[in-house]
Design a protein around this motif. Structure first.
Motif, mmCIF file in Angstrom:
data_model
loop_
_atom_site.group_PDB
_atom_site.id
_atom_site.type_symbol
_atom_site.label_atom_id
_atom_site.label_comp_id
_atom_site.label_asym_id
_atom_site.label_seq_id
_atom_site.Cartn_x
_atom_site.Cartn_y
_atom_site.Cartn_z
ATOM 1 N N TRP A 178 10.356 -5.316 -4.833
ATOM 2 C CA TRP A 178 9.857 -5.057 -3.476
ATOM 3 C C TRP A 178 8.397 -4.620 -3.498
ATOM 4 O O TRP A 178 7.611 -5.012 -2.628
ATOM 5 C CB TRP A 178 10.722 -3.975 -2.826
ATOM 6 N N GLY A 179 8.013 -3.859 -4.500
ATOM 7 C CA GLY A 179 6.632 -3.410 -4.574
ATOM 8 C C GLY A 179 5.689 -4.442 -5.156
ATOM 9 O O GLY A 179 4.471 -4.381 -4.919
ATOM 10 N N VAL A 211 7.131 0.167 -16.326
ATOM 11 C CA VAL A 211 7.746 0.908 -15.209
ATOM 12 C C VAL A 211 8.152 2.296 -15.683
ATOM 13 O O VAL A 211 8.859 2.452 -16.675
ATOM 14 C CB VAL A 211 8.958 0.128 -14.672
ATOM 15 N N PHE A 212 7.693 3.304 -14.973
ATOM 16 C CA PHE A 212 8.068 4.684 -15.298
ATOM 17 C C PHE A 212 8.455 5.497 -14.064
ATOM 18 O O PHE A 212 9.561 6.059 -14.020
ATOM 19 C CB PHE A 212 6.940 5.386 -16.049
ATOM 20 N N PRO A 213 7.592 5.607 -13.045
ATOM 21 C CA PRO A 213 7.926 6.518 -11.932
ATOM 22 C C PRO A 213 9.177 6.102 -11.173
ATOM 23 O O PRO A 213 9.914 6.970 -10.689
ATOM 24 C CB PRO A 213 6.675 6.461 -11.032
ATOM 25 N N GLN A 214 9.430 4.791 -11.072
ATOM 26 C CA GLN A 214 10.627 4.369 -10.339
ATOM 27 C C GLN A 214 11.895 4.889 -11.004
ATOM 28 O O GLN A 214 12.805 5.392 -10.329
ATOM 29 C CB GLN A 214 10.669 2.835 -10.240
ATOM 30 N N VAL A 215 11.967 4.778 -12.341
ATOM 31 C CA VAL A 215 13.153 5.256 -13.052
ATOM 32 C C VAL A 215 13.179 6.781 -13.066
ATOM 33 O O VAL A 215 14.233 7.401 -12.832
ATOM 34 C CB VAL A 215 13.164 4.704 -14.491
ATOM 35 N N PHE A 216 12.046 7.393 -13.313
ATOM 36 C CA PHE A 216 11.978 8.846 -13.463
ATOM 37 C C PHE A 216 12.352 9.551 -12.159
ATOM 38 O O PHE A 216 13.150 10.500 -12.157
ATOM 39 C CB PHE A 216 10.562 9.241 -13.894
ATOM 40 N N VAL A 217 11.803 9.091 -11.051
ATOM 41 C CA VAL A 217 12.081 9.745 -9.762
ATOM 42 C C VAL A 217 13.473 9.396 -9.267
ATOM 43 O O VAL A 217 14.183 10.253 -8.729
ATOM 44 C CB VAL A 217 11.006 9.345 -8.727
ATOM 45 N N MET A 218 13.892 8.152 -9.454
ATOM 46 C CA MET A 218 15.208 7.739 -8.978
ATOM 47 C C MET A 218 16.321 8.521 -9.666
ATOM 48 O O MET A 218 17.366 8.796 -9.065
ATOM 49 C CB MET A 218 15.397 6.243 -9.222
ATOM 50 N N THR A 247 10.113 5.000 -3.646
ATOM 51 C CA THR A 247 11.289 5.391 -4.426
ATOM 52 C C THR A 247 12.175 6.335 -3.632
ATOM 53 O O THR A 247 13.416 6.225 -3.659
ATOM 54 C CB THR A 247 10.849 6.054 -5.739
ATOM 55 N N THR A 248 11.574 7.265 -2.899
ATOM 56 C CA THR A 248 12.353 8.183 -2.073
ATOM 57 C C THR A 248 13.110 7.434 -0.984
ATOM 58 O O THR A 248 14.276 7.744 -0.687
ATOM 59 C CB THR A 248 11.425 9.236 -1.445
ATOM 60 N N VAL A 249 12.473 6.440 -0.382
ATOM 61 C CA VAL A 249 13.139 5.633 0.645
ATOM 62 C C VAL A 249 14.321 4.888 0.057
ATOM 63 O O VAL A 249 15.408 4.842 0.655
ATOM 64 C CB VAL A 249 12.128 4.656 1.282
ATOM 65 N N PHE A 250 14.154 4.314 -1.122
ATOM 66 C CA PHE A 250 15.251 3.584 -1.753
ATOM 67 C C PHE A 250 16.374 4.531 -2.154
ATOM 68 O O PHE A 250 17.554 4.153 -2.119
ATOM 69 C CB PHE A 250 14.729 2.812 -2.960
ATOM 70 N N LYS A 251 16.047 5.736 -2.573
ATOM 71 C CA LYS A 251 17.096 6.712 -2.883
ATOM 72 C C LYS A 251 17.940 6.991 -1.659
ATOM 73 O O LYS A 251 19.167 7.119 -1.745
ATOM 74 C CB LYS A 251 16.460 8.014 -3.388
ATOM 75 N N TRP A 252 17.298 7.095 -0.497
ATOM 76 C CA TRP A 252 18.052 7.336 0.730
ATOM 77 C C TRP A 252 18.864 6.113 1.132
ATOM 78 O O TRP A 252 20.014 6.231 1.560
ATOM 79 C CB TRP A 252 17.081 7.712 1.856
ATOM 80 N N LEU A 253 18.299 4.910 0.966
ATOM 81 C CA LEU A 253 19.014 3.694 1.332
ATOM 82 C C LEU A 253 20.290 3.524 0.519
ATOM 83 O O LEU A 253 21.320 3.079 1.050
ATOM 84 C CB LEU A 253 18.115 2.470 1.134
ATOM 85 N N PHE A 254 20.245 3.884 -0.769
ATOM 86 C CA PHE A 254 21.387 3.657 -1.661
ATOM 87 C C PHE A 254 22.154 4.942 -1.962
ATOM 88 O O PHE A 254 22.926 4.969 -2.925
ATOM 89 C CB PHE A 254 20.904 3.023 -2.965
ATOM 90 N N ASP A 255 21.951 5.969 -1.180
ATOM 91 C CA ASP A 255 22.672 7.222 -1.404
ATOM 92 C C ASP A 255 24.167 7.025 -1.179
ATOM 93 O O ASP A 255 24.593 6.302 -0.264
ATOM 94 C CB ASP A 255 22.139 8.301 -0.461
ATOM 95 N N ALA A 256 24.975 7.664 -2.038
ATOM 96 C CA ALA A 256 26.428 7.472 -1.954
ATOM 97 C C ALA A 256 27.011 8.055 -0.684
ATOM 98 O O ALA A 256 27.955 7.496 -0.113
ATOM 99 C CB ALA A 256 27.095 8.088 -3.182
ATOM 100 N N GLY A 269 0.787 -1.228 0.000
ATOM 101 C CA GLY A 269 0.000 0.000 0.000
ATOM 102 C C GLY A 269 0.816 1.273 0.000
ATOM 103 O O GLY A 269 0.243 2.369 -0.111
ATOM 104 N N MET A 270 2.127 1.180 0.116
ATOM 105 C CA MET A 270 2.961 2.374 0.126
ATOM 106 C C MET A 270 2.991 3.009 -1.262
ATOM 107 O O MET A 270 3.219 2.322 -2.260
ATOM 108 C CB MET A 270 4.384 2.036 0.579
ATOM 109 N N PRO A 271 2.766 4.310 -1.372
ATOM 110 C CA PRO A 271 2.830 4.967 -2.691
ATOM 111 C C PRO A 271 4.190 4.790 -3.349
ATOM 112 O O PRO A 271 5.219 4.717 -2.671
ATOM 113 C CB PRO A 271 2.542 6.435 -2.364
#
Length: 329
Positions: A202-203, A264-271, A154-163, A147-149
């Motif tokens: 994951w989604g 798939v679009f928003p995952q790539v676009f936002v990431m 995507t924002t959470v994953f960006k933070w998890l894999f941030d350099a 149920g997570m948007p």
């Protein structure tokens, strides 16, 4: 000799043979079922009308644009759209970059679908063997992640894999001989797409797990017991009993996963912060890039239409498999 002895015995008629059975009487069709052919269509009519209104015009417009010359000048009304026939498709299909995007999309889709189905099946089988409260906790976690948007995930994953500030690099670097501090997962296309694939899996896993868990409840326990009595191990029971029963569900889930993962679009676009690099382009983002970055709306429409045709091919394979399953049953 007495008179009784001279009487002629009465002839007994032979038994009558029953007539041969005729064809069974055809059951009468109830009066309420005479209009049964039209009833499903009447029930589906509201949904079909809504789909036609929501998707009909965009699809017609997409097809129209793909056969025209349509750019900024045509968008603002400075020039009239020109019909160019199949020129847009010829240009797209002769472009080497397009075929690289197609191969990348196919590889991404296959990887995501395989990981989703395998992981989903393993978790669904695990849920059949854990206690009730553990199963409840896992189901709550699955529903919460499902149920997570997409933007939030995507924002959470960006933070998890941030350099610089990613928690994954910090945790993995604690392992002996591993140093990922400052590692940029998006410096190369394969690593970045692997991260995005992990996000997609994951989604998608919760839906697969919940559906397969429901399907596993329909596997007859007596068939599994009979297979064990015949000497089959756990793998044999799964292969020859569980999989055949779950085949329609697996075909449906695989087809849906292919359609979703190719779109798939928003995952790539936002990431990639709204500007996916060439090594991250999939068919959806490539179509968007050609239409709204290069401002060639006609070519973007042609790419989108080719994507739709590819997806229709997947749907055709799905329908063929379902018809085969129906004939076997």
């Amino acid at each position: 000799m007495s008179a009784a002895d001279t009487t002629t015995p009465a002839k007994v008629p032979p038994p009558r043979q029953a007539p041969p059975p005729g064809p069974p009487p055809r059951p009468r069709r109830p009066a309420s079922a005479k209009g049964g052919t039209a009833t499903p269509w009447l029930l589906l009519a509201p949904c079909l009308l809504i789909l036609a209104g929501v998707m009909g015009y965009p699809l017609v417009r997409l097809v129209t644009l793909s056969f025209q010359k349509f750019g900024q000048s045509q968008l603002w009304g400075f020039q009239e759209p020109e019909s160019v026939g199949f020129a847009n498709f010829s240009k797209v299909l002769s472009d080497g970059d397009f075929w690289q995007v197609v191969l990348r999309t196919i590889g991404f889709t296959v990887g995501a679908v395989v990981f989703t189905m395998v992981l989903g099946m393993l978790i669904a089988l695990l849920l059949q063997r854990v206690s009730g409260w553990v199963k409840t906790l896992i189901n709550i976690a699955l529903v919460a992640s499902w149920g997570m948007p997409v933007i939030v995930a995507t924002t959470v994953f960006k933070w998890l894999f941030d350099a610089d500030y990613g928690i994954l690099n910090a945790l993995v670097s604690k392992l002996p001989g591993v140093d990922l501090i400052g590692h940029n997962w998006f410096a190369s296309g394969p690593e970045g797409l692997a991260v995005i694939m992990l996000l997609v899996v994951w989604g998608a896993v919760p839906f697969v797990v919940i559906t397969l868990s429901a399907g596993l409840t329909q596997v007859p326990a007596e068939l599994e017991e009979a297979a064990r009595l015949d000497g089959a191990g756990s793998w044999g029971v799964f292969r020859y009993v569980t999989l055949p029963v779950l085949k329609p569900v697996i075909v449906m889930l695989t087809t849906l996963s292919v359609i979703w993962d190719m779109g798939v679009f928003p995952q790539v676009f936002v990431m990639r912060n709204g500007h996916p690099e060439a090594q991250f382009q999939l068919l959806t983002t490539y179509s968007y890039d050609r239409a709204f970055v290069v401002n060639d709306y006609a070519q973007g429409s042609a790419i989108a239409l080719i994507t739709v045709v590819l997806l229709l091919g997947v749907v055709a394979v799905y329908m063929r498999q379902m018809l085969k399953i129906g004939e076997v049953e």
